[in-house]
Motif scaffolding. Structure first.
Motif, PDB file in Angstrom:
ATOM      1  N   GLN A 100       0.820  -1.204   0.000  1.00  0.00           N
ATOM      2  CA  GLN A 100       0.000   0.000   0.000  1.00  0.00           C
ATOM      3  C   GLN A 100       0.860   1.262   0.000  1.00  0.00           C
ATOM      4  OE1 GLN A 100      -3.570   0.102   2.390  1.00  0.00           O
ATOM      5  NE2 GLN A 100      -3.558  -2.112   2.652  1.00  0.00           N
ATOM      6  N   ALA A 101       1.999   1.218   0.691  1.00  0.00           N
ATOM      7  CA  ALA A 101       2.916   2.356   0.663  1.00  0.00           C
ATOM      8  C   ALA A 101       3.414   2.602  -0.758  1.00  0.00           C
ATOM      9  CB  ALA A 101       4.090   2.115   1.610  1.00  0.00           C
ATOM     10  N   LYS A 102       3.710   1.537  -1.478  1.00  0.00           N
ATOM     11  CA  LYS A 102       4.166   1.677  -2.870  1.00  0.00           C
ATOM     12  C   LYS A 102       3.073   2.276  -3.750  1.00  0.00           C
ATOM     13  CE  LYS A 102       7.370  -2.258  -2.749  1.00  0.00           C
ATOM     14  NZ  LYS A 102       7.625  -3.641  -3.233  1.00  0.00           N
ATOM     15  N   HIS A 150       2.735   5.939  -2.968  1.00  0.00           N
ATOM     16  CA  HIS A 150       3.902   6.628  -3.518  1.00  0.00           C
ATOM     17  C   HIS A 150       3.712   6.883  -5.016  1.00  0.00           C
ATOM     18  CE1 HIS A 150       7.956   6.594  -5.459  1.00  0.00           C
ATOM     19  NE2 HIS A 150       8.206   7.483  -4.509  1.00  0.00           N
ATOM     20  N   SER A 151       3.267   5.867  -5.746  1.00  0.00           N
ATOM     21  CA  SER A 151       3.040   6.025  -7.183  1.00  0.00           C
ATOM     22  C   SER A 151       1.971   7.075  -7.451  1.00  0.00           C
ATOM     23  CB  SER A 151       2.631   4.686  -7.807  1.00  0.00           C
ATOM     24  OG  SER A 151       3.683   3.748  -7.732  1.00  0.00           O
ATOM     25  N   SER A 189       6.875   2.029   6.684  1.00  0.00           N
ATOM     26  CA  SER A 189       7.303   1.319   5.486  1.00  0.00           C
ATOM     27  C   SER A 189       7.612   2.295   4.361  1.00  0.00           C
ATOM     28  CB  SER A 189       6.220   0.331   5.035  1.00  0.00           C
ATOM     29  OG  SER A 189       6.496  -0.170   3.741  1.00  0.00           O
ATOM     30  N   TYR A 190       6.776   3.306   4.220  1.00  0.00           N
ATOM     31  CA  TYR A 190       6.997   4.321   3.187  1.00  0.00           C
ATOM     32  C   TYR A 190       8.349   5.002   3.418  1.00  0.00           C
ATOM     33  CZ  TYR A 190       5.566   8.011  -0.124  1.00  0.00           C
ATOM     34  OH  TYR A 190       5.474   8.857  -1.201  1.00  0.00           O
ATOM     35  N   VAL A 235      10.747  11.779   2.147  1.00  0.00           N
ATOM     36  CA  VAL A 235       9.927  12.029   3.335  1.00  0.00           C
ATOM     37  C   VAL A 235      10.619  13.075   4.203  1.00  0.00           C
ATOM     38  CG1 VAL A 235       8.852  11.027   5.378  1.00  0.00           C
ATOM     39  CG2 VAL A 235       9.038   9.673   3.279  1.00  0.00           C
ATOM     40  N   ALA A 236       9.941  14.192   4.430  1.00  0.00           N
ATOM     41  CA  ALA A 236      10.501  15.277   5.238  1.00  0.00           C
ATOM     42  C   ALA A 236      10.296  15.042   6.727  1.00  0.00           C
ATOM     43  CB  ALA A 236       9.867  16.599   4.830  1.00  0.00           C
TER      44      ALA A 236
END
Length: 322
Positions: free
Chosen positions: A107-109, A112-113, A138-139, A147-148
């Motif tokens: 789900q993180a992938k 991200h997409s 995970s992201y 990721v900031a």
């Protein structure tokens, strides 16, 4: 006699199927999608987007959808951020990949997409609630340079102490081939389904009370077959994924704020304290007299924590982000 009983059973099942299908249609007419859509790998994802500025992505927990963050999104936009909140795959009005396990890593992938397709090119602040704790981490592990900062709200992060650490009977039944599909397509919109829905909402908000209309929305949207099945699949996918990822949490260098309600009933305090030990640079906040549903009930607090993380991130990121 056996034949008569079989015919009666089929009539009952057919009647329940037809009734449930009509109720799902009514629910979607009552609570239509209120955002936009982006397609990732043939799956349509629903999201809400407001404001402009540095991007924040909000990831909801296991009970409803991006609407859990609707007030937070509005506040973020007013404070000069570009706020995005997604319906996670299978929830709300987002599709879910079929015939494959969809873990927090997957789900993180997908998210991200979607973010990349929407043209977000600056490092993001990630805000994950409840089940999305592991997904958010995970992201950060998969895309560390994008990721900031991270804000975790009542997050689940470890197999140990997760309420369904060893699965649960309802999730196992719902995800059983044939039987599970029959159950979600015939029983969710019955009085039995409504009792389960109300019980879930009460348990999730205790000791606080849900906002007016929240129980009705959960029953309408969360108790549709594909949404409810996605939730049960996520419950079963969580323990194995969190066990796999938890050994890597210490590798995360991103600024992190861990926030838990003092009255949270789901063991998140112990999990938050463990994550603080694994990631010493993280900050940990325990909110007095608050339960689990921080995004719904305390949106102003959420934005206070986001502002804190943004301030931390500006000390380490390039001037283009600030």
């Amino acid at each position: 006699m056996v034949l008569v009983l079989l015919v009666l059973l089929l009539v009952v099942i057919g009647g329940l199927y037809t009734y449930n299908k009509s109720q799902v249609k009514k629910a979607e007419e009552l609570y239509p999608p209120n955002g936009e859509f982006v397609t990732v790998d043939n799956c349509s994802l629903h999201y809400i987007s407001e404001g402009s500025g540095n991007p924040i992505v909000f990831l909801h927990g296991g009970i409803l959808s991006s609407s859990d963050f609707k007030e937070v999104v509005q506040l973020a936009a007013k404070q000069g951020y570009h706020a995005l909140a997604f319906d996670r795959p299978g929830y709300g009005y987002s599709d879910r990949p079929r015939h494959v396990e969809v873990t927090p890593i997957d789900q993180a992938k997908i998210i991200h997409s979607a973010i990349k397709q929407l043209g977000v090119d600056k490092p993001i602040i990630l805000v994950g609630h409840s089940w999305s704790g592991t997904m958010t981490l995970s992201y950060a592990l998969q895309f560390p340079n994008e990721v900031a900062g991270i804000v975790l709200l009542g997050p689940a992060k470890y197999k140990e102490g997760y309420p369904a650490e060893n699965g649960d009977p309802l999730s196992k039944m719902i995800t059983t081939p044939i039987l599970g599909d029959l159950m979600v397509k015939t029983l969710l919109k019955t009085p039995l389904g409504k009792r389960i829905s109300n019980s879930m909402v009460k348990a999730t908000f205790t000791p606080e009370l849900p906002p007016e209309g929240y129980k009705e929305e959960v029953f309408a949207i969360g108790f549709r077959p594909r949404h409810f099945k996605a939730n049960r699949e996520d419950v079963l996918a969580f323990p194995g994924t969190s066990k796999q990822l938890s050994e890597k949490y210490k590798e995360i260098k991103t600024p992190i704020k861990i926030v838990v309600g003092e009255k949270d009933p789901f063991g998140t305090i112990e999990q938050a304290q463990r994550l603080k030990r694994d990631i010493p640079h993280a900050t940990y906040t325990l909110i007095p007299n608050v339960g689990h549903m921080i995004p719904e009930l305390h949106p102003k607090l959420v934005m206070d924590y986001v502002d804190d993380i943004y301030t931390q991130s500006t000390k380490t990121l390039s001037p283009e982000y600030i």
